[in-house]
Design a protein around this motif. Sequence first.
Motif, short mmCIF file in Angstrom:
data_model
loop_
_atom_site.label_atom_id
_atom_site.label_comp_id
_atom_site.label_asym_id
_atom_site.label_seq_id
_atom_site.Cartn_x
_atom_site.Cartn_y
_atom_site.Cartn_z
N LEU A 36 -2.78 26.98 -5.75
CA LEU A 36 -3.92 27.72 -5.22
C LEU A 36 -3.58 28.37 -3.88
O LEU A 36 -4.28 29.29 -3.44
CB LEU A 36 -5.13 26.80 -5.06
CG LEU A 36 -5.85 26.45 -6.36
CD1 LEU A 36 -6.89 25.36 -6.11
CD2 LEU A 36 -6.50 27.67 -6.98
N THR A 37 -2.53 27.89 -3.24
CA THR A 37 -2.02 28.51 -2.01
C THR A 37 -0.54 28.79 -2.21
O THR A 37 0.06 28.36 -3.19
CB THR A 37 -2.18 27.57 -0.79
OG1 THR A 37 -1.20 26.54 -0.86
CG2 THR A 37 -3.57 26.99 -0.72
N ASP A 38 0.07 29.47 -1.25
CA ASP A 38 1.51 29.76 -1.36
C ASP A 38 2.36 28.57 -0.94
O ASP A 38 3.59 28.66 -0.92
CB ASP A 38 1.87 31.00 -0.55
CG ASP A 38 1.70 30.82 0.95
OD1 ASP A 38 1.37 29.71 1.41
OD2 ASP A 38 1.90 31.81 1.68
N GLY A 39 1.73 27.46 -0.61
CA GLY A 39 2.47 26.27 -0.22
C GLY A 39 2.63 26.10 1.27
O GLY A 39 3.06 25.05 1.73
N GLY A 40 2.29 27.12 2.03
CA GLY A 40 2.40 27.02 3.48
C GLY A 40 1.18 26.33 4.07
O GLY A 40 0.09 26.42 3.54
N VAL A 41 1.39 25.63 5.16
CA VAL A 41 0.29 24.99 5.89
C VAL A 41 0.40 25.42 7.35
O VAL A 41 1.48 25.35 7.94
CB VAL A 41 0.36 23.45 5.79
CG1 VAL A 41 -0.74 22.81 6.62
CG2 VAL A 41 0.26 23.00 4.34
N THR A 42 -0.69 25.88 7.91
CA THR A 42 -0.73 26.29 9.31
C THR A 42 -1.64 25.33 10.06
O THR A 42 -2.72 24.99 9.58
CB THR A 42 -1.30 27.73 9.42
OG1 THR A 42 -0.50 28.61 8.63
CG2 THR A 42 -1.32 28.19 10.87
N TRP A 43 -1.17 24.91 11.23
CA TRP A 43 -1.96 24.03 12.08
C TRP A 43 -2.34 24.80 13.34
O TRP A 43 -1.50 25.43 13.96
CB TRP A 43 -1.16 22.79 12.49
CG TRP A 43 -0.85 21.89 11.33
CD1 TRP A 43 0.25 21.94 10.54
CD2 TRP A 43 -1.66 20.84 10.83
NE1 TRP A 43 0.19 20.97 9.57
CE2 TRP A 43 -0.99 20.27 9.73
CE3 TRP A 43 -2.88 20.31 11.20
CZ2 TRP A 43 -1.50 19.22 9.01
CZ3 TRP A 43 -3.39 19.24 10.47
CH2 TRP A 43 -2.70 18.71 9.39
N THR A 44 -3.61 24.71 13.73
CA THR A 44 -4.02 25.31 15.00
C THR A 44 -3.65 24.36 16.14
O THR A 44 -3.29 23.20 15.89
CB THR A 44 -5.55 25.55 15.03
OG1 THR A 44 -6.21 24.28 15.03
CG2 THR A 44 -6.00 26.39 13.85
N ASN A 45 -3.74 24.84 17.37
CA ASN A 45 -3.47 23.99 18.54
C ASN A 45 -4.40 22.80 18.60
O ASN A 45 -4.09 21.78 19.21
CB ASN A 45 -3.57 24.80 19.84
CG ASN A 45 -2.39 25.72 20.01
OD1 ASN A 45 -1.30 25.47 19.49
ND2 ASN A 45 -2.60 26.80 20.75
N ASP A 46 -5.57 22.92 17.97
CA ASP A 46 -6.55 21.83 17.95
C ASP A 46 -6.30 20.86 16.80
O ASP A 46 -7.11 19.96 16.58
CB ASP A 46 -7.96 22.40 17.84
CG ASP A 46 -8.34 23.27 19.03
OD1 ASP A 46 -7.84 22.99 20.13
OD2 ASP A 46 -9.11 24.22 18.83
N GLY A 47 -5.23 21.07 16.05
CA GLY A 47 -4.91 20.16 14.95
C GLY A 47 -5.69 20.42 13.68
O GLY A 47 -5.78 19.56 12.80
#
Length: 191
Positions: A36-47
């Motif tokens: 359902l996603t491209d497999g990437g995960v992004t985390w913001t500075n707030d976690g």
Amino acid sequence: MADPSNQHDTNPANAAALRDRLARVQLLLLDVDGVLTDGGVTWTNDGVEQKTFSIRDGLGIRLWQQAGGRTGIITGRSSRVVQLRAEELGIGIVRQGIGDKLEAATAVLAEQGLGWEQAAFVGDDLPDLPVVMRCGVGVAVADACPELVAAATLVTRRPGGRGAVREVIERLLEARGQWDAIVHRFAAVRT
């Protein structure tokens, strides 16, 4: 299992057999990361974890459900954003943080009163292998690991997070003889 090199086989007997398997599917089970996603995960500075989902996949899921199909998610990771996306799409079957996807899929099928031949599972990596091998239609996205591609009944042309789920849904609805009516419904709308 189908030879993935023949995923788009023009042999009429193979095509008819695949169409029959697709037509029996009542429950579409999906992995999340890499499907359902491209497999990437992004985390913001707030976690806060962020994921990007395909809008076309989302419309496909809604069309599948409107046509009477059921949808579920079985994923190894847990994420609030997955729950939000599932709620947005009306997906009531959501299993997150799953270590044994085959066990989870077995339980879901029992809860739904369905057999393995009535299920399709779309995956991208080794944790998905047992379910892909067991389902009536085991699907590997185009950029799946080689072992999953080799075991799959069907391999998509589109990669995970980029329309692979929509592609599978179109194939399911075509096999049921419902896709043309759906397209016609949209084409018939005049302004």
